[in-house]
Design an enzyme around this catalytic site. Structure first.
Site, mmCIF file in Angstrom:
data_model
loop_
_atom_site.group_PDB
_atom_site.id
_atom_site.type_symbol
_atom_site.label_atom_id
_atom_site.label_comp_id
_atom_site.label_asym_id
_atom_site.label_seq_id
_atom_site.Cartn_x
_atom_site.Cartn_y
_atom_site.Cartn_z
ATOM 1 N N ASP A 76 -31.888 45.466 12.721
ATOM 2 C CA ASP A 76 -31.267 44.333 12.027
ATOM 3 C C ASP A 76 -29.749 44.319 12.235
ATOM 4 O O ASP A 76 -29.065 45.314 11.993
ATOM 5 C CB ASP A 76 -31.583 44.457 10.539
ATOM 6 N N SER A 110 -30.120 38.493 11.486
ATOM 7 C CA SER A 110 -31.309 38.729 10.681
ATOM 8 C C SER A 110 -32.067 37.410 10.437
ATOM 9 O O SER A 110 -32.461 36.751 11.394
ATOM 10 C CB SER A 110 -30.914 39.411 9.366
#
Length: 402
Positions: free
Chosen positions: A269, A121
């Site tokens: 993500d 991320s």
């Protein structure tokens, strides 16, 4: 006139809702067969990625190849220096902490050249800069201190906010984030990553394959060194996917070919599967590497302590607070797992995180003053950031000697 204009907007919104009510989900190509997932070589690169929840054979082979490349860069008989790992967690705008810490570490004069760098991320956006070293500190600082919310995402106007909830794939448009990534993740950066890969270093970025509900670790150096004409676009897509919070940001579709047909994998993500990663527990590093000195540095772009806050009795407030709690303790579990794995394998453990002493107001996501304050905090903490044991595993929380 203002009231009339507002009524028109509301009427238009409801009219559009009526027209769209019969629409189905957004079209996409089908995903490849699940049983073929581990066989697929994206862009024809056999070691482009690893499935770390599966057998470690591919990672073991990559580790051996890494050692061979590293040894080849050194004069014959020269002992290999200690190995250093760096794992950088997710954290959205809290990534400013990791950026500041790394930049401050450079200023301290003892920042290592990491053998392996991993990112998830926000950590995935930091990882290429951390991997390439202090020459990229100015760019790292820019990405995390000189951006505004409009440089990361676009939110729908309030009257149309119901549209993405009912008919879209995300609440926000991340085309600004894609442009930010494209500006920094350019061919020059990819070529530099390829050179470091050939010297025996690894840059690994995590995404989540949403179709399979499995974590994927992308071998960015191998992709960079492949020379494939689409390698740069894949690199950019991986970084964008790793930072694409499901529901909030659109997923990234990665095209793949199998058995003469074209498919698309949906990636989001990496934090949907893990908040931070080093190497899987199924890989017994002591047996593979021997007794060389090794240190694993983990940067958590977040707090270890929980932050108390009154939660209002509304469905969105309760859901948001519950999701934040889930992610917090998922991240703590990941850190504890890394710690226990490193202790098993004789790897020294070092952890840095945002302490309870940091206090700054965040007016909105990716608020520039907040991110600057957090960057400055991380920069100042670099003189003594490291804990040798995760809080909660032991009461010993004193930072380690540098």
């Amino acid at each position: 006139m203002k009231q009339f204009s507002g009524s028109v907007r509301v009427f238009t919104a409801f009219l559009a809702l009526g027209l769209l009510a019969g629409c189905g989900s957004i079209l996409r190509k089908p995903p490849p067969p699940a049983e073929a997932a581990e066989e697929l070589a994206v862009l024809g690169i056999p070691n482009a990625r690893f499935w770390i929840d599966g057998q470690p054979d591919a990672l073991i082979a990559e580790g051996r190849s890494m050692v061979v490349r590293d040894v080849a860069t050194r004069p014959a008989g020269t002992p290999r220096p200690p190995t250093t790992f760096l794992a950088i967690s997710g954290g959205a705008d809290n990534g400013a902490f990791g950026a500041g810490l790394l930049t401050g570490w450079t200023a301290q004069g003892n920042r290592p050249v990491f053998n392996v760098v991993t990112g998830i991320s926000a950590g995935a956006l930091i990882a290429p800069f951390a991997f390439l070293g202090s020459d990229y500190d100015p760019q790292l600082r820019e990405v995390f201190t000189q951006v505004a919310p409009r440089d990361v995402l676009l939110l729908p106007r309030q009257v149309f906010a119901v549209f993405p909830l009912l008919f879209g794939e995300a609440l926000a448009d991340t085309s600004p984030l894609a442009r930010l990534i494209n500006r920094h993740a350019n061919q020059e950066m990819l070529d530099a990553i390829a050179r470091e890969y050939m010297r025996g270093r690894l840059l690994l970025v995590g995404t989540t394959n949403l179709d399979l509900q499995r974590p994927v670790v992308w071998n960015i150096g191998a992709i960079a060194a492949s020379g494939h004409p689409e390698a740069l676009q894949l690199f950019r897509s991986i970084l964008l996917a790793s930072a694409s919070i499901p529901g909030a940001f659109p997923p990234v579709l990665v095209p793949v070919d199998y058995d003469g047909r074209s498919f698309e994998e949906m990636h989001v993500d990496g934090g949907a599967a893990m908040q931070v990663f080093l190497y899987p527990p199924s890989l017994p590093l002591r047996e593979r590497v021997g007794e060389r000195e090794r240190t694993a540095y983990v940067i958590r772009n977040g707090r270890i302590n929980v932050e108390a806050s009154a939660t209002s009795r509304g469905v969105f407030s309760i859901a948001r607070r519950s999701a934040a709690t889930l992610l917090h303790f998922s991240g703590i579990s990941d850190i504890n797992r890394i710690y226990l794995t490193t202790q098993r394998d004789g790897v020294a453990f070092r952890l840095a995180f945002i302490g309870s002493e940091f206090q700054a107001d965040r007016r909105e996501p990716f608020d520039p003053p907040f991110m600057q304050a957090l960057f400055d905090y991380g920069y100042a903490l670099a003189s003594q950031p490291w804990h040798t044991v995760p809080p909660g595993v032991s009461s010993t929380q004193a930072p380690a000697a540098r």
